[in-house]
Each structure stands twice: as structure tokens, then as C-alpha cells.
Design a protein around this motif. Structure first.
Motif, mmCIF file in Angstrom:
data_model
loop_
_atom_site.group_PDB
_atom_site.id
_atom_site.type_symbol
_atom_site.label_atom_id
_atom_site.label_comp_id
_atom_site.label_asym_id
_atom_site.label_seq_id
_atom_site.Cartn_x
_atom_site.Cartn_y
_atom_site.Cartn_z
ATOM 1 N N VAL A 1 -2.595 -5.339 -1.620
ATOM 2 C CA VAL A 1 -2.490 -4.869 -0.244
ATOM 3 C C VAL A 1 -1.036 -4.748 0.144
ATOM 4 N N ALA A 2 -0.722 -3.638 0.808
ATOM 5 C CA ALA A 2 0.598 -3.449 1.410
ATOM 6 C C ALA A 2 0.372 -2.995 2.841
ATOM 7 N N LEU A 3 0.989 -3.685 3.766
ATOM 8 C CA LEU A 3 0.829 -3.378 5.180
ATOM 9 C C LEU A 3 2.215 -3.251 5.789
ATOM 10 N N ILE A 4 2.446 -2.143 6.473
ATOM 11 C CA ILE A 4 3.736 -1.896 7.127
ATOM 12 C C ILE A 4 3.464 -1.602 8.586
ATOM 13 N N ILE A 5 4.146 -2.315 9.463
ATOM 14 C CA ILE A 5 3.980 -2.111 10.895
ATOM 15 C C ILE A 5 5.363 -1.970 11.519
ATOM 16 N N PHE A 6 5.538 -0.932 12.330
ATOM 17 C CA PHE A 6 6.751 -0.780 13.124
ATOM 18 C C PHE A 6 6.375 -0.943 14.583
#
Length: 110
Positions: free
Chosen positions: A43-48
């Protein structure tokens, strides 16, 4: 008794917006961790945030490895779709050629 359904619309109050962002980000990170552990998924999760602050999560393998894998998969998928489109265009061209040939043969038979 459970909570009611939340109406999905932009939160105008900046303080409430930040609190909701923080809570939901934490919940999303928790879910990402849970799915990676329970299902042995990468899993890779990116939040800005709206201020541009970065928050990221990745499983034991690094974020770069997961993103590279995603790009390879995405590129391969685009290549397949592009080839299918080219293949379909080739069939359309072949169809038009054969149709014209059949029409000319029918005309000559008459």
C-alpha cells in the motif's frame, strides 16, 4: 444507535475543516495499515492538505518501489490499450478495402 449519514459537501468553517481533515486522515492511514497487514498487500498512500503539507504512508517496501511498480503497470496498461486501438483501426481499414473491392466486383459483374 449509529451515527447518521454525513452529507458530503465542502466544509466552509476552516477550523472544522482542519479537525475533520485530521481525523479522517488518521482513519485513512489506519485503514491503509490494516489492509496491508490483513491482506499482505503493498500500500502507498499520499495525501496533500489544502495548505500543501504532505502526508504519506507505505508498507514495509519503500514508497519509491511501489510508485515504480505502479508506473510500470500503468505504462504497460496504456501500451496494451494503445495497441488495441491500433489493431481496431487496422481492422476498420481492412474492412473498408474489402468492402470497396466487393462493390467494384459487383459493379463489374452487372
Amino acid at each position: 444507535m449509529g451515527r447518521g449519514r454525513v452529507q458530503l459537501k465542502r466544509i466552509e468553517n476552516k477550523i472544522n475543516q482542519q479537525v475533520t481533515f485530521s481525523k479522517r486522515r488518521s482513519g485513512l492511514l489506519k485503514k491503509a495499515h490494516e489492509i496491508s497487514v490483513l491482506c499482505d498487500a503493498e500500500v502507498a498512500l499520499i495525501i496533500f492538505s489544502n495548505k500543501g503539507k504532505l502526508c504519506e504512508y507505505s508498507t514495509d517496501s519503500s514508497m519509491e518501489k511501489i510508485l515504480e511498480r505502479y508506473e510500470r503497470y500503468s505504462y504497460a496498461e496504456r501500451a496494451v490499450l494503445h495497441n488495441e486501438a491500433d489493431h481496431q483501426a487496422d481492422w476498420c481499414l481492412e474492412y473498408r478495402k474489402h468492402k470497396a473491392k466487393v462493390e467494384s466486383l459487383q459493379k463489374s459483374l452487372r
